[in-house]
Design a protein around this motif. Structure first.
Motif, PDB file in Angstrom:
ATOM      1  N   LEU A 129     -11.732   0.498  -3.763  1.00 43.92           N
ATOM      2  CA  LEU A 129     -10.507   0.193  -3.025  1.00 43.92           C
ATOM      3  C   LEU A 129      -9.553   1.384  -3.020  1.00 43.92           C
ATOM      4  CD1 LEU A 129      -9.889  -3.475  -4.229  1.00 43.92           C
ATOM      5  CD2 LEU A 129     -10.535  -2.730  -1.909  1.00 43.92           C
ATOM      6  N   TYR A 130      -9.419   2.032  -4.167  1.00 43.88           N
ATOM      7  CA  TYR A 130      -8.538   3.201  -4.235  1.00 43.88           C
ATOM      8  C   TYR A 130      -9.043   4.288  -3.276  1.00 43.88           C
ATOM      9  CZ  TYR A 130      -5.624   6.979  -5.814  1.00 43.88           C
ATOM     10  OH  TYR A 130      -4.722   8.012  -5.837  1.00 43.88           O
ATOM     11  N   ARG A 131     -10.356   4.536  -3.285  1.00 43.25           N
ATOM     12  CA  ARG A 131     -10.927   5.550  -2.392  1.00 43.25           C
ATOM     13  C   ARG A 131     -10.665   5.182  -0.929  1.00 43.25           C
ATOM     14  NH1 ARG A 131     -15.816   5.555  -4.201  1.00 43.25           N
ATOM     15  NH2 ARG A 131     -15.533   7.297  -5.598  1.00 43.25           N
ATOM     16  N   ALA A 132     -10.912   3.930  -0.566  1.00 44.29           N
ATOM     17  CA  ALA A 132     -10.698   3.494   0.817  1.00 44.29           C
ATOM     18  C   ALA A 132      -9.224   3.599   1.208  1.00 44.29           C
ATOM     19  CB  ALA A 132     -11.194   2.053   1.000  1.00 44.29           C
ATOM     20  N   THR A 181      -3.936  -2.967   4.645  1.00 47.15           N
ATOM     21  CA  THR A 181      -3.711  -4.303   4.097  1.00 47.15           C
ATOM     22  C   THR A 181      -4.941  -4.727   3.308  1.00 47.15           C
ATOM     23  OG1 THR A 181      -4.677  -5.424   6.006  1.00 47.15           O
ATOM     24  CG2 THR A 181      -2.303  -4.932   6.106  1.00 47.15           C
ATOM     25  N   ALA A 182      -4.786  -5.780   2.531  1.00 48.11           N
ATOM     26  CA  ALA A 182      -5.910  -6.320   1.770  1.00 48.11           C
ATOM     27  C   ALA A 182      -7.029  -6.757   2.707  1.00 48.11           C
ATOM     28  CB  ALA A 182      -5.442  -7.477   0.895  1.00 48.11           C
ATOM     29  N   ALA A 199     -10.701  -5.383   2.599  1.00 50.86           N
ATOM     30  CA  ALA A 199     -11.762  -6.353   2.308  1.00 50.86           C
ATOM     31  C   ALA A 199     -12.925  -6.183   3.281  1.00 50.86           C
ATOM     32  CB  ALA A 199     -11.209  -7.774   2.381  1.00 50.86           C
ATOM     33  N   GLU A 200     -12.602  -5.895   4.523  1.00 51.46           N
ATOM     34  CA  GLU A 200     -13.635  -5.653   5.528  1.00 51.46           C
ATOM     35  C   GLU A 200     -14.475  -4.432   5.164  1.00 51.46           C
ATOM     36  OE1 GLU A 200     -13.068  -5.127   9.999  1.00 51.46           O
ATOM     37  OE2 GLU A 200     -11.799  -6.853   9.508  1.00 51.46           O
ATOM     38  N   GLN A 201     -13.801  -3.400   4.686  1.00 53.22           N
ATOM     39  CA  GLN A 201     -14.501  -2.153   4.352  1.00 53.22           C
ATOM     40  C   GLN A 201     -15.413  -2.294   3.141  1.00 53.22           C
ATOM     41  OE1 GLN A 201     -12.166   1.471   4.237  1.00 53.22           O
ATOM     42  NE2 GLN A 201     -10.666   0.544   5.596  1.00 53.22           N
ATOM     43  N   VAL A 202     -14.983  -3.070   2.163  1.00 53.03           N
ATOM     44  CA  VAL A 202     -15.781  -3.197   0.931  1.00 53.03           C
ATOM     45  C   VAL A 202     -16.610  -4.475   0.905  1.00 53.03           C
ATOM     46  CG1 VAL A 202     -14.224  -1.733  -0.416  1.00 53.03           C
ATOM     47  CG2 VAL A 202     -13.870  -4.221  -0.398  1.00 53.03           C
ATOM     48  N   LEU A 245      -9.952 -11.730  -3.454  1.00 54.15           N
ATOM     49  CA  LEU A 245     -10.421 -10.867  -4.540  1.00 54.15           C
ATOM     50  C   LEU A 245      -9.838  -9.460  -4.397  1.00 54.15           C
ATOM     51  CD1 LEU A 245     -12.263 -10.551  -7.027  1.00 54.15           C
ATOM     52  CD2 LEU A 245     -14.076  -9.833  -5.437  1.00 54.15           C
ATOM     53  N   VAL A 246      -9.834  -8.942  -3.187  1.00 47.59           N
ATOM     54  CA  VAL A 246      -9.268  -7.615  -2.931  1.00 47.59           C
ATOM     55  C   VAL A 246      -7.777  -7.610  -3.253  1.00 47.59           C
ATOM     56  CG1 VAL A 246      -8.730  -5.956  -1.088  1.00 47.59           C
ATOM     57  CG2 VAL A 246     -11.044  -6.910  -1.293  1.00 47.59           C
TER      58      VAL A 246
END
Length: 195
Positions: free
Chosen positions: A26-29, A37-38, A42-45, A51-52
């Motif tokens: 998440l930090y990297r993204a 936004t969360a 969330a879509e990316q991970v 949870l995100v």
């Protein structure tokens, strides 16, 4: 406004908070997106928004990320951004106790594993990139004989050079020069070894 300085993480609680695999992703993204936004993250991970959101709050509790200015029309959405230009973790901050040293090593291994996975994904999709990107990408290994002081100097010079390219690229992108721009990962390791 996030700090333009790189934050040196030197306490065990913050190191542990960062050292969760999903939080690191998440930090990297978020670092790449600059703000999100969360639900976007969330879509990316490929994880649930709830949870995100939980993990983003944990990162924020330790000052690693912070709330960003609202960018959308949905007032219910919280925007996040990194609180600094990046993070560094130094051995000397964690060597005075076995738990600190073990946590520092474990997070280093986790980070390395994520770097390997990122590079493997690139290799798996290599043919889908244009000739220009395939020619520009590189992998190299340098095997030299240096002193610890020379290696530290090399590290500082490389970080200065990389930061310059990163800053110039972001400035161009912010001025509207987005044509042909992609996320680029550059993983550099400098370490002693014996044969």
């Amino acid at each position: 406004m996030p700090s333009e300085e790189t934050r040196r993480v030197s306490d065990l609680a913050t190191l542990k908070a960062f050292g969760h695999p999903l939080r690191m992703k998440l930090y990297r993204a978020l670092y790449i997106a600059r703000s999100a936004t969360a639900s976007q993250l969330a879509e990316q991970v490929d994880e649930a928004v709830s949870l995100v959101s939980y993990h983003l709050r944990k990162l924020a509790d330790h000052g690693l990320i912070e709330e960003a200015e609202q960018q959308g029309t949905d007032a219910r959405e919280r925007w996040w951004r990194p609180a600094s230009h990046g993070l560094t973790f130094h051995d000397e901050d964690f060597r005075d106790a076995p738990e600190k040293a073990a946590t520092h090593s474990a997070i280093g291994r986790l980070s390395f594993d994520q770097h390997i996975e990122l590079y493997r994904r690139y290799l798996d999709s290599y043919r889908s990139w244009s000739d220009e990107w395939r020619s520009a990408s590189f992998s190299s290994e340098f095997l030299g004989r240096l002193t610890a002081e020379e290696l530290a100097s090399l590290s500082r010079e490389m970080h200065t050079l990389i930061r310059r390219y990163e800053d110039e690229g972001r400035a161009r992108e912010e001025s509207g020069d987005t044509e042909g721009r992609e996320n680029v990962a550059l993983h550099i390791y400098g370490f002693p070894f014996r044969t």
